[in-house]
Design a protein around this motif. Sequence first.
Motif, PDB file in Angstrom:
ATOM      1  N   SER A 100       0.808  -1.215   0.000  1.00 51.14           N
ATOM      2  CA  SER A 100       0.000   0.000   0.000  1.00 51.14           C
ATOM      3  C   SER A 100       0.845   1.270   0.000  1.00 51.14           C
ATOM      4  CB  SER A 100      -0.934   0.004   1.221  1.00 51.14           C
ATOM      5  OG  SER A 100      -1.791  -1.123   1.206  1.00 51.14           O
ATOM      6  N   GLY A 101       2.157   1.127  -0.136  1.00 48.49           N
ATOM      7  CA  GLY A 101       3.031   2.283  -0.201  1.00 48.49           C
ATOM      8  C   GLY A 101       3.603   2.732   1.121  1.00 48.49           C
ATOM      9  N   PHE A 102       3.484   1.886   2.146  1.00 54.42           N
ATOM     10  CA  PHE A 102       3.972   2.269   3.478  1.00 54.42           C
ATOM     11  C   PHE A 102       5.089   1.339   3.941  1.00 54.42           C
ATOM     12  CE2 PHE A 102      -0.400   3.785   3.186  1.00 54.42           C
ATOM     13  CZ  PHE A 102      -0.234   5.128   3.522  1.00 54.42           C
ATOM     14  N   GLU A 103       5.964   0.971   3.024  1.00 50.12           N
ATOM     15  CA  GLU A 103       7.060   0.068   3.353  1.00 50.12           C
ATOM     16  C   GLU A 103       7.928   0.640   4.468  1.00 50.12           C
ATOM     17  OE1 GLU A 103      10.813  -1.968   3.340  1.00 50.12           O
ATOM     18  OE2 GLU A 103      10.541   0.136   2.777  1.00 50.12           O
ATOM     19  N   HIS A 104       7.997   1.953   4.551  1.00 50.83           N
ATOM     20  CA  HIS A 104       8.831   2.582   5.575  1.00 50.83           C
ATOM     21  C   HIS A 104       8.281   2.375   6.990  1.00 50.83           C
ATOM     22  CE1 HIS A 104       5.660   5.454   4.588  1.00 50.83           C
ATOM     23  NE2 HIS A 104       5.887   6.073   5.728  1.00 50.83           N
ATOM     24  N   LEU A 105       7.063   1.865   7.082  1.00 53.03           N
ATOM     25  CA  LEU A 105       6.477   1.611   8.404  1.00 53.03           C
ATOM     26  C   LEU A 105       6.573   0.142   8.811  1.00 53.03           C
ATOM     27  CD1 LEU A 105       3.218   3.774   8.132  1.00 53.03           C
ATOM     28  CD2 LEU A 105       5.425   4.410   9.136  1.00 53.03           C
ATOM     29  N   THR A 106       7.275  -0.659   8.032  1.00 57.63           N
ATOM     30  CA  THR A 106       7.323  -2.102   8.298  1.00 57.63           C
ATOM     31  C   THR A 106       8.527  -2.533   9.129  1.00 57.63           C
ATOM     32  OG1 THR A 106       8.569  -2.596   6.268  1.00 57.63           O
ATOM     33  CG2 THR A 106       6.148  -2.551   6.113  1.00 57.63           C
ATOM     34  N   GLN A 107       9.320  -1.600   9.603  1.00 60.30           N
ATOM     35  CA  GLN A 107      10.549  -1.995  10.298  1.00 60.30           C
ATOM     36  C   GLN A 107      10.270  -2.803  11.558  1.00 60.30           C
ATOM     37  OE1 GLN A 107      13.591  -1.527   8.812  1.00 60.30           O
ATOM     38  NE2 GLN A 107      14.080  -3.098  10.337  1.00 60.30           N
ATOM     39  N   GLY A 108       9.158  -2.510  12.228  1.00 63.14           N
ATOM     40  CA  GLY A 108       8.811  -3.301  13.402  1.00 63.14           C
ATOM     41  C   GLY A 108       8.594  -4.763  13.046  1.00 63.14           C
ATOM     42  N   CYS A 109       7.960  -4.999  11.891  1.00 62.99           N
ATOM     43  CA  CYS A 109       7.763  -6.373  11.416  1.00 62.99           C
ATOM     44  C   CYS A 109       9.104  -7.019  11.087  1.00 62.99           C
ATOM     45  CB  CYS A 109       6.869  -6.380  10.179  1.00 62.99           C
ATOM     46  SG  CYS A 109       5.197  -5.759  10.447  1.00 62.99           S
ATOM     47  N   ASN A 110       9.973  -6.278  10.402  1.00 61.08           N
ATOM     48  CA  ASN A 110      11.294  -6.802  10.066  1.00 61.08           C
ATOM     49  C   ASN A 110      12.074  -7.184  11.314  1.00 61.08           C
ATOM     50  OD1 ASN A 110      10.890  -6.342   7.303  1.00 61.08           O
ATOM     51  ND2 ASN A 110      11.739  -4.273   7.404  1.00 61.08           N
ATOM     52  N   ASP A 111      12.068  -6.296  12.295  1.00 61.29           N
ATOM     53  CA  ASP A 111      12.836  -6.531  13.520  1.00 61.29           C
ATOM     54  C   ASP A 111      12.342  -7.774  14.251  1.00 61.29           C
ATOM     55  OD1 ASP A 111      14.301  -4.253  12.987  1.00 61.29           O
ATOM     56  OD2 ASP A 111      13.156  -2.969  14.350  1.00 61.29           O
ATOM     57  N   LEU A 112      11.028  -7.958  14.287  1.00 59.36           N
ATOM     58  CA  LEU A 112      10.473  -9.115  14.990  1.00 59.36           C
ATOM     59  C   LEU A 112      10.811 -10.414  14.261  1.00 59.36           C
ATOM     60  CD1 LEU A 112       8.830 -10.188  17.347  1.00 59.36           C
ATOM     61  CD2 LEU A 112       6.758  -9.861  15.972  1.00 59.36           C
ATOM     62  N   ILE A 113      10.738 -10.392  12.934  1.00 59.89           N
ATOM     63  CA  ILE A 113      11.090 -11.587  12.148  1.00 59.89           C
ATOM     64  C   ILE A 113      12.548 -11.961  12.380  1.00 59.89           C
ATOM     65  CG2 ILE A 113      11.427 -12.469   9.805  1.00 59.89           C
ATOM     66  CD1 ILE A 113       8.944 -10.793   9.017  1.00 59.89           C
ATOM     67  N   ILE A 114      13.420 -10.971  12.360  1.00 55.58           N
ATOM     68  CA  ILE A 114      14.851 -11.221  12.600  1.00 55.58           C
ATOM     69  C   ILE A 114      15.064 -11.785  14.000  1.00 55.58           C
ATOM     70  CG2 ILE A 114      17.098 -10.108  12.878  1.00 55.58           C
ATOM     71  CD1 ILE A 114      16.145  -8.113  10.675  1.00 55.58           C
ATOM     72  N   LYS A 115      14.417 -11.198  14.979  1.00 55.61           N
ATOM     73  CA  LYS A 115      14.543 -11.661  16.364  1.00 55.61           C
ATOM     74  C   LYS A 115      14.046 -13.090  16.521  1.00 55.61           C
ATOM     75  CE  LYS A 115      12.955 -10.626  21.059  1.00 55.61           C
ATOM     76  NZ  LYS A 115      12.114  -9.706  21.895  1.00 55.61           N
ATOM     77  N   ASP A 116      12.931 -13.405  15.878  1.00 57.18           N
ATOM     78  CA  ASP A 116      12.298 -14.713  16.037  1.00 57.18           C
ATOM     79  C   ASP A 116      12.985 -15.820  15.240  1.00 57.18           C
ATOM     80  OD1 ASP A 116      10.351 -13.921  17.815  1.00 57.18           O
ATOM     81  OD2 ASP A 116       8.808 -13.617  16.282  1.00 57.18           O
ATOM     82  N   PHE A 117      13.521 -15.497  14.054  1.00 57.09           N
ATOM     83  CA  PHE A 117      13.887 -16.550  13.112  1.00 57.09           C
ATOM     84  C   PHE A 117      15.350 -16.627  12.700  1.00 57.09           C
ATOM     85  CE2 PHE A 117       9.304 -16.057  12.447  1.00 57.09           C
ATOM     86  CZ  PHE A 117       8.899 -17.394  12.478  1.00 57.09           C
ATOM     87  N   ALA A 118      16.162 -15.624  12.991  1.00 52.24           N
ATOM     88  CA  ALA A 118      17.544 -15.625  12.501  1.00 52.24           C
ATOM     89  C   ALA A 118      18.353 -16.813  13.021  1.00 52.24           C
ATOM     90  CB  ALA A 118      18.229 -14.319  12.872  1.00 52.24           C
ATOM     91  N   LYS A 119      17.961 -17.380  14.153  1.00 50.36           N
ATOM     92  CA  LYS A 119      18.753 -18.440  14.790  1.00 50.36           C
ATOM     93  C   LYS A 119      18.547 -19.823  14.166  1.00 50.36           C
ATOM     94  CE  LYS A 119      15.148 -18.800  18.330  1.00 50.36           C
ATOM     95  NZ  LYS A 119      14.840 -18.589  19.762  1.00 50.36           N
ATOM     96  N   TYR A 120      17.527 -19.991  13.300  1.00 52.29           N
ATOM     97  CA  TYR A 120      17.222 -21.322  12.783  1.00 52.29           C
ATOM     98  C   TYR A 120      17.993 -21.621  11.501  1.00 52.29           C
ATOM     99  CZ  TYR A 120      13.436 -21.045  16.151  1.00 52.29           C
ATOM    100  OH  TYR A 120      12.730 -20.915  17.306  1.00 52.29           O
ATOM    101  N   ASP A 121      18.133 -22.941  11.216  1.00 58.33           N
ATOM    102  CA  ASP A 121      18.848 -23.353  10.007  1.00 58.33           C
ATOM    103  C   ASP A 121      18.079 -22.949   8.751  1.00 58.33           C
ATOM    104  OD1 ASP A 121      20.952 -24.766  11.407  1.00 58.33           O
ATOM    105  OD2 ASP A 121      19.421 -26.257  11.917  1.00 58.33           O
TER     106      ASP A 121
END
Length: 246
Positions: A49-70
């Motif tokens: 919808s043109g608000f990619e700049h507001l998605t950083q909270g989603c990015n941060d949570l995904i990184i926190k939750d999933f970066a550790k897995y294979d």
Amino acid sequence: MTVGLFIPCYVNQFYPGAAIATLQLLEKLGVNVAFPPNQTCCGQPMANSGFEHLTQGCNDLIIKDFAKYDYIVCPSGSCVLHIKEHIHSEKEPVKAASVSHKIYELVEFLTDVLKVENLNAHFPYKVGVHQSCHGQRGLKLSQMTELVEPDFSKPLQLLNMVKELEIIPLDRKDECCGFGGTFCVAEEAVSVKMGKDRIADHVSHGAEYITGADMSCLMHMEGILRRQGSKTKVVHIAEILNAEKV
């Protein structure tokens, strides 16, 4: 290996059966699966919808939750493609890149990583396969018919292992269903007309079920099917691959 299972928010809310089937299927295949309980939306609706700049909270949570897995596995091609192409972090760029490279849509994980050759699955119905645009054109799950190239389809590769399942032919096997995320909201009339055309192709060839690797497309078509009073149903491919003989 340990796989982090990412379940899109709309699947969690409306189609938990697809999520459960994904988990059960992976475990049947000997995969150790973890499910981070705090996960939420990937941010794709905002970005579309043109608000990619507001998605950083989603990015941060995904990184926190999933970066550790294979690996990270998700039963939704559009969400996977969004994360692959758009996840970023100024604070943790290495972890963001790692998530981008190790997230897989379920079908490609089964074919490309696990290299599944046999499935103990039964589904005695006539099934039409919907090749979602994000999966086909973004993740290359199947070949595009307009190209003069060897034909392939990873979803069909797996479905052909399912006993008693009959794949029906389609006149336009990779036509868009019209969902397109927020497109179906912004261009409702066009979206619905495209969905009706897509459904008609399946129904006219006798489909009892329409399946695919992206529940969002199936959700769109299911709404139209219900309004038409059709007996044809939708089912996520994970539910077919996980189906056992009754």
